[in-house]
Design an enzyme around this catalytic site. Sequence first.
Site, PDB file in Angstrom:
ATOM      1  N   GLU A 440      -2.885  -6.549  -3.447  1.00  0.00           N
ATOM      2  CA  GLU A 440      -4.104  -7.279  -3.021  1.00  0.00           C
ATOM      3  C   GLU A 440      -3.793  -8.728  -2.666  1.00  0.00           C
ATOM      4  O   GLU A 440      -4.609  -9.618  -2.919  1.00  0.00           O
ATOM      5  CB  GLU A 440      -5.151  -7.269  -4.139  1.00  0.00           C
ATOM      6  CG  GLU A 440      -6.144  -6.160  -4.111  1.00  0.00           C
ATOM      7  CD  GLU A 440      -6.570  -5.711  -2.734  1.00  0.00           C
ATOM      8  OE1 GLU A 440      -6.476  -4.504  -2.497  1.00  0.00           O
ATOM      9  OE2 GLU A 440      -6.994  -6.517  -1.904  1.00  0.00           O
TER      10      GLU A 440
HETATM   11  C1  LIG Z   1       1.961   0.057  -6.215  1.00  0.00           C
HETATM   12  C2  LIG Z   1       1.510  -0.592  -4.958  1.00  0.00           C
HETATM   13  C3  LIG Z   1       0.264  -0.275  -4.436  1.00  0.00           C
HETATM   14  C4  LIG Z   1      -0.148  -0.855  -3.239  1.00  0.00           C
HETATM   15  N1  LIG Z   1      -1.343  -0.460  -2.678  1.00  0.00           N
HETATM   16  C5  LIG Z   1      -1.626  -0.857  -1.409  1.00  0.00           C
HETATM   17  C6  LIG Z   1      -2.722  -0.282  -0.701  1.00  0.00           C
HETATM   18  O1  LIG Z   1      -3.482   0.538  -1.226  1.00  0.00           O
HETATM   19  N2  LIG Z   1      -2.927  -0.665   0.588  1.00  0.00           N
HETATM   20  C7  LIG Z   1      -2.116  -1.567   1.219  1.00  0.00           C
HETATM   21  O2  LIG Z   1      -2.343  -1.859   2.389  1.00  0.00           O
HETATM   22  N3  LIG Z   1      -1.072  -2.138   0.566  1.00  0.00           N
HETATM   23  C8  LIG Z   1      -0.805  -1.798  -0.714  1.00  0.00           C
HETATM   24  N4  LIG Z   1       0.266  -2.335  -1.373  1.00  0.00           N
HETATM   25  C9  LIG Z   1       1.070  -3.357  -0.706  1.00  0.00           C
HETATM   26  C10 LIG Z   1       0.900  -4.734  -1.302  1.00  0.00           C
HETATM   27  O3  LIG Z   1      -0.369  -5.244  -1.005  1.00  0.00           O
HETATM   28  C11 LIG Z   1       2.062  -5.611  -0.767  1.00  0.00           C
HETATM   29  O4  LIG Z   1       3.238  -5.155  -1.409  1.00  0.00           O
HETATM   30  C12 LIG Z   1       1.834  -7.085  -1.001  1.00  0.00           C
HETATM   31  O5  LIG Z   1       0.768  -7.561  -0.224  1.00  0.00           O
HETATM   32  C13 LIG Z   1       3.086  -7.919  -0.686  1.00  0.00           C
HETATM   33  O6  LIG Z   1       3.635  -7.587   0.545  1.00  0.00           O
HETATM   34  P1  LIG Z   1       5.202  -7.249   0.633  1.00  0.00           P
HETATM   35  O7  LIG Z   1       5.504  -6.231  -0.403  1.00  0.00           O
HETATM   36  O8  LIG Z   1       5.545  -6.925   2.025  1.00  0.00           O
HETATM   37  O9  LIG Z   1       5.931  -8.565   0.196  1.00  0.00           O
HETATM   38  P2  LIG Z   1       6.359  -9.841   1.174  1.00  0.00           P
HETATM   39  O10 LIG Z   1       5.204 -10.123   2.046  1.00  0.00           O
HETATM   40  O11 LIG Z   1       7.645  -9.452   1.788  1.00  0.00           O
HETATM   41  O12 LIG Z   1       6.542 -10.953   0.117  1.00  0.00           O
HETATM   42  C14 LIG Z   1       7.728 -11.149  -0.650  1.00  0.00           C
HETATM   43  C15 LIG Z   1       7.587 -12.472  -1.428  1.00  0.00           C
HETATM   44  O13 LIG Z   1       7.473 -13.560  -0.497  1.00  0.00           O
HETATM   45  C16 LIG Z   1       6.273 -14.301  -0.731  1.00  0.00           C
HETATM   46  N5  LIG Z   1       5.720 -14.737   0.545  1.00  0.00           N
HETATM   47  C17 LIG Z   1       5.443 -13.977   1.632  1.00  0.00           C
HETATM   48  N6  LIG Z   1       4.929 -14.740   2.608  1.00  0.00           N
HETATM   49  C18 LIG Z   1       4.865 -16.004   2.136  1.00  0.00           C
HETATM   50  C19 LIG Z   1       4.397 -17.244   2.651  1.00  0.00           C
HETATM   51  N7  LIG Z   1       3.883 -17.354   3.869  1.00  0.00           N
HETATM   52  N8  LIG Z   1       4.491 -18.340   1.866  1.00  0.00           N
HETATM   53  C20 LIG Z   1       4.986 -18.266   0.627  1.00  0.00           C
HETATM   54  N9  LIG Z   1       5.433 -17.118   0.073  1.00  0.00           N
HETATM   55  C21 LIG Z   1       5.371 -16.001   0.820  1.00  0.00           C
HETATM   56  C22 LIG Z   1       5.355 -13.349  -1.478  1.00  0.00           C
HETATM   57  O14 LIG Z   1       4.414 -14.052  -2.298  1.00  0.00           O
HETATM   58  C23 LIG Z   1       6.328 -12.516  -2.292  1.00  0.00           C
HETATM   59  O15 LIG Z   1       6.607 -13.168  -3.496  1.00  0.00           O
HETATM   60  C24 LIG Z   1       0.679  -1.803  -2.596  1.00  0.00           C
HETATM   61  C25 LIG Z   1       1.927  -2.146  -3.150  1.00  0.00           C
HETATM   62  C26 LIG Z   1       2.351  -1.540  -4.293  1.00  0.00           C
HETATM   63  C27 LIG Z   1       3.727  -1.885  -4.822  1.00  0.00           C
END
Ligand SMILES: Cc1cc2nc3c(=O)[nH]c(=O)nc-3n(C[C@H](O)[C@H](O)[C@H](O)COP(=O)(O)OP(=O)(O)OC[C@H]3O[C@@H](n4cnc5c(N)ncnc54)[C@H](O)[C@@H]3O)c2cc1C
Length: 595
Positions: A440
Site C-alpha cells: 500500500e
Molecule cells: C505480500 C504482498 C502483497 C501485495 N499486494 C499487492 C496488491 O494487492 N496489489 C498491488 O498492486 N500491489 C501489491 N503489492 C506490491 C506492493 O504494493 C509493492 O511491493 C510496494 O508498493 C513497493 O514496490 P516495489 O516492491 O516495486 O519496491 P520499489 O518501488 O522498488 O522500492 C524499493 C525501495 O525503494 C524505495 N523507493 C522507491 N522509490 C522511491 C523514491 N522515489 N524515493 C525514495 N525511496 C524510494 C522504497 O520505499 C523501497 O524501500 C504487494 C506486495 C507484497 C510483497
Amino acid sequence: MTYQAPVDDIMQALKSVAGLDELIERGLVGEIDEATIRAVIEEAGKFGAEVLDPLSAPGDKCGSKLINGKVETPPGWRDAYQRFAAGGWASLSAAEEWGGQNLPAIVATVAGEIWNSANMGFGLCPLLTLGAIDAIEAEGSASLKQTYLPKMVAGEWSGTMNLTEPHAGSDLSQLKTRAVKQADGTYRLFGTKIFITYGDHELTENIIHLVLARLPDAPSGTRGISLFLVPKLLVNADGTLGAPNDVVCAGLEHKLGIHASPTCVMKYGEKGEGALGYLVGEENRGLNVMFIMMNAARLAVGMQGVAVAERATQRALSYAKERRQGRSANSTGAEMAPIIEHADIRRSLMTMKALTQAARAICLVTARETDVARRAKDAAERAAALNRVALLTPVAKAFATDIGCEVASIGVQVHGGMGFIEETGAAQHYRDARILPIYEGTNGIQAMDLVGRKLPLDGGKVVTDYIADLNRTVEEVRASNRREFGRMGERLKDAVAALAEATRFIGATLGRDPDSAMAAAVPYLRLFGLAAGGVYLAKGALAAARNGAGNGHGAQPIAVARFFAEALATAAPGLKDSVVDGAAALVLSPDTLAQ
Ligand SMILES: Cc1cc2nc3c(=O)[nH]c(=O)nc-3n(C[C@H](O)[C@H](O)[C@H](O)COP(=O)(O)OP(=O)(O)OC[C@H]3O[C@@H](n4cnc5c(N)ncnc54)[C@H](O)[C@@H]3O)c2cc1C
C-alpha cells in the site's frame, strides 16, 4: 492462547479520542447509538475469536496453493468466509442502496482490526474488497454499480487491486499493461501484474479485479493511466455468471509471512483476445480513482499494524504471567517469579501496550474524520475533515505499521528462545507484520507524501491547525495538575513543540531544497506519530480522570498515557534534530555509499 477482542480499550478510544458521543449526538454516524456499536464490536470479537483465530496458525503452516491453475486456500477457509459473508460482516460500511449496512467508518475500521488480529491472512480479502467497492461506488457507471456492487457488498464476489508490475512498484508512471478500446465501448487488456493479493482463490464465486492500464494514445507518466474493472468470470446480461475472462493466475509468491493470503502473478490477455474490461471513471484519470481505493486501504493497512500489535501484546502478556525465571525485586519465597514481575519485562509489555493504543487512536481519529467528511451538513466542515484525513492517512499507515513490526519484535523477545520457536505463535506475528510497512505504498513513500503533499495543504494551514489542536490538549493536561499524570504535560509539550519546529523547518526547506526535506521525511513522520499518539493517549487519561478512574482497567488509560509521554515521546526532540540536521548528515554520495 485465544485472541480476545479488546472491547473496553476500543470503546474507550472511540469515546475519549474519536469523540463518539459528539458524533452520535450530531448524527454523524447515522442512526446508531453507543450500545449498538458496542454490541457490533462484541459480536465481531466473538466471530474473530471463535471462527478466524483457530484458522490462523494452521493457515500459516499450510499456506495457499496453486493447483492446476487455481488457487486453493487452507482447509476451513472457505467455510469461514461463507460464515463471514452470511453474518453480514462483508458489508458493514457499504451503502444501503447496494445491500450494505451503512455503518460509520469508525465501526468498519474497528471491525478491520478484529479480523486482522484474529487472522491477518484472512483479513486481507475483505480489506481489498472494501477498497474496490469504494472505488466503483465513487466513479463506476450506473451499470457497473448495478451489476457488481450488490454481489460484492454481499460478500459473494471479492475485489482486488492491480497496480504493481515487475518494473513499476512505487513508481506507477512506468506501468505497461495495455488497454485497447473496442467498438462497443468495452476494452481489452494485455499485461502482467505481480504481487496481487487474493488475485485468485475459491472463497467467492467471482473475483472483480480493478486494474491500472495504459491506452495506446495515452500521455506518458501518471497522467496516462486508466482504471478498468475486469471480472474473473464474465457476467451475463441477466446477472448470471458466464465464461471465464482472459485472465489467469500464473504463479504464487513464496513469502516471509501471511502464507495463507495468496499473492498472485496475474496475466491478462494471455490467450490473445485480451481480458474484457470496463472503464471506471474517465480515461487517463485512473490513478485519481485508484487513490480513492488506496486511501481507504492505507487506513485499513494501518489498522492491520494495530491488529498485529494487539495480538502480539496479548500473547506476550499471557506468556509473561506463566513463565517463571529468576527472582524479582519483590520476591519473598524461594520460588522463581513470573517474568511479568521483572522490571524489564514490565517495560517491554508497557511499551507494547502504549504503542498499540497510540497507533489505534491515530487510526480511529482518521476514521472519525472520514465520517465527518462524508456526513457533516456544513460544506466547510466536510472540506476541513477531508483535509485532515489527507494529512493523517500517511501517518496512520506508516506509524501504525512500523509499530506493528516493533511490537511484534518485542513480543518475540518477551518469549525468550520460545519466541523464535514457531509453536508459541509469537514468530508468526513477527513474520506477518513485516509486509505492512511495504505494501500500500512503502512507509518511505508515505513519509514523502506527508512532507511533500500533505504539509503544503492549504498553504500549511491544515498542519498548523492540527498542531494547535494538539497543543490545546497539552494545555489541558498541564492545567489539570494531577499527581498521577507525573510529567506527562511537560513531556508532551516538548514533543508537540518539536513537531512544530520540525514542521517549520520542512515548510522552509521543501521549496528551495526538496532533497533535504525528503531526507527528513521518515524521522518527521515518526515524530508526528509520537506527538499525536502521546496527545491522544493523554485525552484518554483526562477522560479517565474525569470519570474518577479507580484501580484495575479504569486506571489503565492514565498509566499507559503517562508511560508513553515519559518513556516514548521523549524521543521527539531527538527526532526533531534528525529532521533538521538529517540531510547534512547524508554526506556520502550514492557512489561512495555503494563502495
Ligand atoms: C505480500 C504482498 C502483497 C501485495 N499486494 C499487492 C496488491 O494487492 N496489489 C498491488 O498492486 N500491489 C501489491 N503489492 C506490491 C506492493 O504494493 C509493492 O511491493 C510496494 O508498493 C513497493 O514496490 P516495489 O516492491 O516495486 O519496491 P520499489 O518501488 O522498488 O522500492 C524499493 C525501495 O525503494 C524505495 N523507493 C522507491 N522509490 C522511491 C523514491 N522515489 N524515493 C525514495 N525511496 C524510494 C522504497 O520505499 C523501497 O524501500 C504487494 C506486495 C507484497 C510483497
